[in-house]
Scaffold this active site. Structure first.
Site, PDB file in Angstrom:
ATOM      1  N   ASN A   4     -11.036  55.607   3.095  1.00  0.00           N
ATOM      2  CA  ASN A   4     -11.563  56.264   1.089  1.00  0.00           C
ATOM      3  C   ASN A   4     -11.552  55.052   0.803  1.00  0.00           C
ATOM      4  O   ASN A   4     -10.425  54.881   0.198  1.00  0.00           O
ATOM      5  CB  ASN A   4     -10.230  57.139   0.454  1.00  0.00           C
ATOM      6  CG  ASN A   4     -10.795  56.939  -0.609  1.00  0.00           C
ATOM      7  OD1 ASN A   4     -11.774  56.803  -1.434  1.00  0.00           O
ATOM      8  ND2 ASN A   4     -10.049  57.601  -1.850  1.00  0.00           N
ATOM      9  N   TRP A   5     -13.139  54.348   0.719  1.00  0.00           N
ATOM     10  CA  TRP A   5     -13.086  52.868   0.457  1.00  0.00           C
ATOM     11  C   TRP A   5     -13.202  52.928  -1.386  1.00  0.00           C
ATOM     12  O   TRP A   5     -13.344  51.326  -2.114  1.00  0.00           O
ATOM     13  CB  TRP A   5     -14.596  52.489   0.912  1.00  0.00           C
ATOM     14  CG  TRP A   5     -14.210  51.972   2.185  1.00  0.00           C
ATOM     15  CD1 TRP A   5     -13.486  51.833   2.275  1.00  0.00           C
ATOM     16  CD2 TRP A   5     -15.658  51.034   2.823  1.00  0.00           C
ATOM     17  NE1 TRP A   5     -13.267  51.591   4.074  1.00  0.00           N
ATOM     18  CE2 TRP A   5     -15.136  51.086   4.469  1.00  0.00           C
ATOM     19  CE3 TRP A   5     -16.697  51.536   2.705  1.00  0.00           C
ATOM     20  CZ2 TRP A   5     -15.788  50.480   5.079  1.00  0.00           C
ATOM     21  CZ3 TRP A   5     -17.601  50.425   3.857  1.00  0.00           C
ATOM     22  CH2 TRP A   5     -16.793  49.657   4.782  1.00  0.00           C
ATOM     23  N   LYS A   6     -13.214  54.059  -2.232  1.00  0.00           N
ATOM     24  CA  LYS A   6     -13.482  53.832  -3.157  1.00  0.00           C
ATOM     25  C   LYS A   6     -14.088  53.077  -3.925  1.00  0.00           C
ATOM     26  O   LYS A   6     -15.101  53.216  -3.640  1.00  0.00           O
ATOM     27  CB  LYS A   6     -11.414  53.655  -4.296  1.00  0.00           C
ATOM     28  CG  LYS A   6     -10.167  53.987  -3.334  1.00  0.00           C
ATOM     29  CD  LYS A   6      -9.314  53.811  -4.083  1.00  0.00           C
ATOM     30  CE  LYS A   6      -8.287  54.932  -3.196  1.00  0.00           C
ATOM     31  NZ  LYS A   6      -6.843  54.624  -4.043  1.00  0.00           N
ATOM     32  N   HIS A  90      -9.877  64.459  -5.202  1.00  0.00           N
ATOM     33  CA  HIS A  90      -8.863  63.153  -5.231  1.00  0.00           C
ATOM     34  C   HIS A  90      -8.164  62.996  -6.476  1.00  0.00           C
ATOM     35  O   HIS A  90      -9.286  62.694  -7.871  1.00  0.00           O
ATOM     36  CB  HIS A  90      -9.486  61.801  -5.106  1.00  0.00           C
ATOM     37  CG  HIS A  90      -8.859  60.782  -4.910  1.00  0.00           C
ATOM     38  ND1 HIS A  90      -8.370  59.892  -5.538  1.00  0.00           N
ATOM     39  CD2 HIS A  90      -8.636  60.401  -3.603  1.00  0.00           C
ATOM     40  CE1 HIS A  90      -7.032  58.712  -4.745  1.00  0.00           C
ATOM     41  NE2 HIS A  90      -7.610  58.335  -3.931  1.00  0.00           N
ATOM     42  N   GLU A  92      -7.374  60.473  -8.534  1.00  0.00           N
ATOM     43  CA  GLU A  92      -8.112  59.783  -9.709  1.00  0.00           C
ATOM     44  C   GLU A  92      -8.889  60.179 -10.149  1.00  0.00           C
ATOM     45  O   GLU A  92      -9.196  59.216 -11.509  1.00  0.00           O
ATOM     46  CB  GLU A  92      -8.787  58.295  -8.796  1.00  0.00           C
ATOM     47  CG  GLU A  92      -7.068  56.726  -8.464  1.00  0.00           C
ATOM     48  CD  GLU A  92      -7.231  56.166  -6.925  1.00  0.00           C
ATOM     49  OE1 GLU A  92      -8.771  56.156  -6.573  1.00  0.00           O
ATOM     50  OE2 GLU A  92      -6.998  55.640  -6.492  1.00  0.00           O
ATOM     51  N   GLU A 162      -2.373  64.084  -1.096  1.00  0.00           N
ATOM     52  CA  GLU A 162      -1.787  62.749  -1.867  1.00  0.00           C
ATOM     53  C   GLU A 162      -0.715  62.900  -2.904  1.00  0.00           C
ATOM     54  O   GLU A 162      -0.828  63.134  -4.192  1.00  0.00           O
ATOM     55  CB  GLU A 162      -2.983  62.586  -1.487  1.00  0.00           C
ATOM     56  CG  GLU A 162      -4.328  62.065  -0.819  1.00  0.00           C
ATOM     57  CD  GLU A 162      -4.768  61.228  -0.938  1.00  0.00           C
ATOM     58  OE1 GLU A 162      -4.957  60.015   0.058  1.00  0.00           O
ATOM     59  OE2 GLU A 162      -5.785  61.084  -2.728  1.00  0.00           O
ATOM     60  N   GLY A 168      -1.712  53.972  -3.732  1.00  0.00           N
ATOM     61  CA  GLY A 168      -2.155  52.034  -4.364  1.00  0.00           C
ATOM     62  C   GLY A 168      -0.519  51.780  -4.818  1.00  0.00           C
ATOM     63  O   GLY A 168      -0.282  50.423  -5.615  1.00  0.00           O
ATOM     64  N   SER A 208      -0.596  54.928   0.239  1.00  0.00           N
ATOM     65  CA  SER A 208      -0.161  53.842   0.813  1.00  0.00           C
ATOM     66  C   SER A 208       0.434  53.637   2.384  1.00  0.00           C
ATOM     67  O   SER A 208       1.578  53.395   2.501  1.00  0.00           O
ATOM     68  CB  SER A 208       1.148  53.919   0.360  1.00  0.00           C
ATOM     69  OG  SER A 208       1.151  53.438  -1.334  1.00  0.00           O
ATOM     70  N   GLY A 230      -6.535  51.369   0.570  1.00  0.00           N
ATOM     71  CA  GLY A 230      -6.581  50.090   0.166  1.00  0.00           C
ATOM     72  C   GLY A 230      -6.371  49.339   2.178  1.00  0.00           C
ATOM     73  O   GLY A 230      -7.104  48.918   2.041  1.00  0.00           O
TER      74      GLY A 230
HETATM   75  P1  PGA Z   1      -3.950  53.921  -0.906  1.00  0.00           P
HETATM   76  O1  PGA Z   1      -4.908  55.429  -1.121  1.00  0.00           O
HETATM   77  O2  PGA Z   1      -4.237  53.721   0.754  1.00  0.00           O
HETATM   78  O3  PGA Z   1      -4.180  52.921  -1.338  1.00  0.00           O
HETATM   79  O4  PGA Z   1      -2.049  54.730  -1.328  1.00  0.00           O
HETATM   80  C1  PGA Z   1      -4.856  56.306  -0.681  1.00  0.00           C
HETATM   81  C2  PGA Z   1      -6.079  57.501  -1.109  1.00  0.00           C
HETATM   82  O5  PGA Z   1      -6.490  56.959  -2.760  1.00  0.00           O
HETATM   83  O6  PGA Z   1      -6.893  58.314  -0.887  1.00  0.00           O
END
Ligand code: PGA
Length: 244
Positions: A4-6, A90, A92, A162, A168, A208, A230
């Site tokens: 997931n490149w966000k 997600h 976020e 998640e 993150g 993470s 990330g």
């Molecule tokens: P992260 O993000 O690996 O940077 O913790 C995971 C995600 O949000 O899908």
């Protein structure tokens, strides 16, 4: 193994990623690989992935086919780029863009309607874990969401667990904590759709995930894959996760 490149990477940066990533992991046979760039880089990613096993997904999807929904991108537009998957719900999106269990379900149904595989995200926040309500939160997110699908629809989705406190932050859930949550989710699936569906559903862990913790997570039979933020931005790091 999903990346997931966000809100990172232009089309040019996307092409550069694939040039490095493909020789390292582009033809991995032991797993499916899905990379989810921003909408504006979907076409570049699909082109750059041609001839490999890598699939491309969006990070969100509108619940409608078309219409007056400024700023939204619908299933047919995503599918027209050649993308095959869409992340839905997600944390976020839930946290910063008012996404609810109800809108997550509508977006999941839209992905299915337009032939995309939804990767549906659920997970508890830190205060929910600390107050001992993780299980209740997961049960609510399942029962107000994916468990409202028909059995036929359910067979086509993937779930990502998640925990919000692990995203993150560098704090990965231990493999045991993650497996425990996966068991809770799977038991909800078993109750609603039966053992076969519960055995078949793929549940990814996200939060993470890094090259040095992937193997221990994947050693848990409950964990079918990972959703990586990330650490999926760097081709060498994501390749070493894929090749754990
Ligand atoms: P992260 O993000 O690996 O940077 O913790 C995971 C995600 O949000 O899908």
């Amino acid at each position: 193994m999903a990346g997931n490149w966000k809100m990172y990477k232009t089309p040019t940066e996307t092409i550069a990623f694939f040039e490095k990533f493909r020789p390292l992991a582009g033809n991995a046979e032991h797993c499916e690989i899905v990379i989810c760039p921003p909408f504006t880089s979907l076409s570049a990613a699909v082109d750059a992935a041609k001839g490999s096993h890598i699939r491309v997904g969006a990070q969100n999807i509108a619940w409608a086919k078309e219409g007056a929904f400024t700023g939204e991108i619908s299933g047919p537009k995503i599918a027209a780029t050649g993308a095959t998957h869409a992340i839905v719900g997600h944390s976020e999106r839930r946290q910063y863009f008012c996404e609810t269990d109800e809108t997550v379900l509508k977006r999941t149904q839209a992905a299915l309607e337009f032939g995309l595989v939804p990767i549906v995200c659920i997970g508890e926040r830190l205060e929910e874990r600390e107050s001992g309500s993780t299980e209740a939160v997961l049960i609510r997110q399942c029962s107000c969401g994916i468990l409202d699908l028909t059995a036929e629809q359910f067979a086509k989705i993937a779930i990502a667990y998640e925990p919000v406190w692990a995203i993150g932050t560098g704090k990965t859930a231990t493999p045991e904590i993650a497996a425990d949550a996966h068991r809770t989710i799977r038991s909800q699936v078993r109750e609603k759709f039966g053992k076969e569906a519960a055995d078949a559903i793929r549940i990814l862990y996200g939060g993470s995930v890094k090259p040095d913790n992937t193997r221990a997570l994947m050693a848990q039979p409950e964990i079918d894959g990972v959703l990586v933020g990330g650490a999926s931005l760097d081709p060498v790091s994501f390749a070493s996760i894929v090749n754990f």
